[in-house]
Design an enzyme around this catalytic site. Structure first.
Site, mmCIF file in Angstrom:
data_model
loop_
_atom_site.group_PDB
_atom_site.id
_atom_site.type_symbol
_atom_site.label_atom_id
_atom_site.label_comp_id
_atom_site.label_asym_id
_atom_site.label_seq_id
_atom_site.Cartn_x
_atom_site.Cartn_y
_atom_site.Cartn_z
ATOM 1 N N HIS A 82 0.273 100.519 -17.313
ATOM 2 C CA HIS A 82 1.126 100.231 -18.463
ATOM 3 C C HIS A 82 0.319 99.463 -19.487
ATOM 4 C CE1 HIS A 82 4.668 99.162 -20.829
ATOM 5 N NE2 HIS A 82 4.151 97.953 -20.904
ATOM 6 N N ASP A 161 18.038 95.843 -19.084
ATOM 7 C CA ASP A 161 16.917 95.573 -19.977
ATOM 8 C C ASP A 161 17.167 96.143 -21.366
ATOM 9 O OD1 ASP A 161 14.127 94.830 -20.668
ATOM 10 O OD2 ASP A 161 13.882 97.009 -20.764
ATOM 11 N N ARG A 168 17.818 90.578 -27.867
ATOM 12 C CA ARG A 168 16.651 89.740 -28.195
ATOM 13 C C ARG A 168 16.102 90.093 -29.571
ATOM 14 N NH1 ARG A 168 12.779 91.382 -23.816
ATOM 15 N NH2 ARG A 168 11.298 90.146 -25.029
ATOM 16 N N SER A 183 10.999 92.300 -18.688
ATOM 17 C CA SER A 183 11.348 93.572 -19.315
ATOM 18 C C SER A 183 10.351 94.658 -18.927
ATOM 19 C CB SER A 183 11.394 93.406 -20.838
ATOM 20 O OG SER A 183 11.583 94.648 -21.475
ATOM 21 N N LYS A 187 10.949 97.906 -15.704
ATOM 22 C CA LYS A 187 10.824 99.358 -15.922
ATOM 23 C C LYS A 187 9.780 99.965 -14.989
ATOM 24 C CE LYS A 187 10.415 98.929 -20.518
ATOM 25 N NZ LYS A 187 11.053 97.686 -20.989
#
Length: 433
Positions: A82, A161, A168, A183, A187
């Site tokens: 990621h 999320d 947010r 967050s 995922k």
């Protein structure tokens, strides 16, 4: 249990229990707790922070708020990567075929781009016929057979999320390390992989602008992974200039081809090989990163790596000919050179402005619903430390739009021309294991 008690508790810097975290996450997801109370709690978390155990519990609660992907039918140690987002970041396109080639399964879910950062799914859709929506059966079969598959994020993964992130975004609580880390990791964990390599970008084109903040985020996410039984490594990489020379969807496909053909830019080649090596070690293909890296370098030099990329495109319905003939990728009708009006060195770079300019040319989205132009983008001709003569081309804008004056102004302001050559750029700052 009352949400106001949790707000007061966190307001005074006290830790929330697992039961309290489960209560507010499920209550907000189900619509039982209103926005204004969760906004107050988020702001308390922003100012008072969270302990490692709280962050892991928050991540776990968000994972359990929706569906999770079951990859148990896939053989071997499933490894994912990621990126926290950057400009010209086509690393996934490079590492997927490399890691798959050594037998490590890469079952990847990726998102689309928004704002100044691009999305891997958008880039792959620049290839004619490439399918980013696969049935669960095809996804698992591709990974078991070829060790690689990628799909767009879909379904009911981490709905908590999605709701919390949207809140947010409008309450000034985006830049909270505990909330960012939970967050991202929720995922990744919901996507079902066994091990994760995180590319944490830092610099002018990244969300994290300082090395200290990037280091804290990296350590927090690695701690979450450890707490939730996922082997996790974070690589902190430089985003003070775009990766490589190409920004934009088809442009970045073309440059990924260059890297896997052994002709890639030094910075993105270094980052890609480092991340691929850690993925291969986590997946059990090699005992150490040095051996993995040497193998990948040989794979690229022999021409085998580019063949794996062609197979990757083919098994997902894309036209593999574009890998051999990248000129078949979407092409823009206009190419505008942006020339230097000063002599000196490229002493500074605002990568975010490059990403914004590319978006204005059509390569990105201002809103989720916007369409993108796969052919639009920017080719960077001068990078940090390069000497610039008056009239030299700094970059080339590629677009199908008529009016690009504002995009040209923005990208020109991204280049800082200095009288002194800056110190050599460091591509990778550190590894957090």
């Amino acid at each position: 249990m009352r949400i106001v008690d949790l707000i007061n508790k966190k307001k005074h810097g006290e830790s929330l229990t697992k039961a309290e975290i489960d209560f507010f996450v499920s209550g907000y997801t189900n619509g039982e707790i209103p926005d204004y109370q969760i906004s107050a709690l988020l702001m308390a978390i922003y100012f008072k922070g969270m302990e490692s155990r709280e962050i892991a519990d928050l991540t776990d609660a968000m994972v359990r708020s929706g569906d999770t992907v079951d990859l148990s039918r896939i053989e071997g140690i499933k490894v994912d990567k990621h990126s926290t987002g950057g400009v010209g970041d086509k690393i996934s396109l490079i590492v997927i075929p490399l890691v798959a080639s050594v037998g490590v399964p890469v079952a990847k879910m990726s998102g689309r781009g928004l704002g100044h950062t691009g999305g891997t799914i958008d880039k792959l859709e620049a290839i004619e016929g490439f399918k980013v929506e696969l049935s669960n059966e095809d996804f698992i079969n591709n990974v078991n057979t070829y060790k690689m598959a990628i799909v767009g994020q879909s379904g009911n993964l981490t709905p908590a999320d999605k709701k919390l992130y949207a809140l947010r975004d409008v309450t000034g609580t985006i830049d909270s390390i505990p909330l960012i880390a939970s967050s991202i990791m929720s995922k990744k964990i919901a996507a079902g992989t066994d091990a994760i390599v995180l590319d944490v970008k830092v610099g002018s084109g990244a969300f994290m602008k300082s090395l200290d903040d990037a280091r804290e985020l990296a350590r927090t996410m690695v701690d979450i992974g450890k707490s939730l039984n996922r082997r996790t490594v974070a690589v902190i990489t430089n985003m003070d200039q775009p990766l490589g020379h190409e920004v934009g969807n088809a442009n970045e496909i073309k440059e990924a081809i260059e890297v896997l053909s052994g002709r890639g830019a030094e910075d993105e080649t270094e980052v890609a090989l480092t991340i691929a090596s850690y993925m291969a070690v986590l997946g059990g293909a090699f005992k150490n990163n040095e051996d993995a890296r040497k193998h990948f370098e040989k794979l690229i030099a022999s021409g085998e790596a580019i063949e794996v990329l062609k197979k990757f495109v083919e098994i997902q319905g894309g036209n593999p000919d574009v890998i051999t003939h990248p000129e078949k990728l979407p092409q823009a009708s206009r190419h505008i050179e942006v020339k230097a009006d000063l002599e000196g060195f490229v002493g500074g770079f605002d990568s975010e402005k490059v990403g914004i300019s590319a978006m204005m040319l059509g390569a990105g989205r201002r809103k989720k619903e916007d369409n993108i132009d796969f052919a639009a983008g920017i080719t960077i001709k001068k990078k940090l430390g390069d000497h610039v003569n008056l009239g030299d081309v700094l970059c080339v804008l590629h677009t199908n739009l008529d009016d690009v004056a504002e995009a040209e102004r923005v990208v020109r302001s991204a280049f800082v021309i200095s009288g002194h050559k800056p110190e050599a750029v460091k591509y990778i700052y550190e590894i957090v294991e």
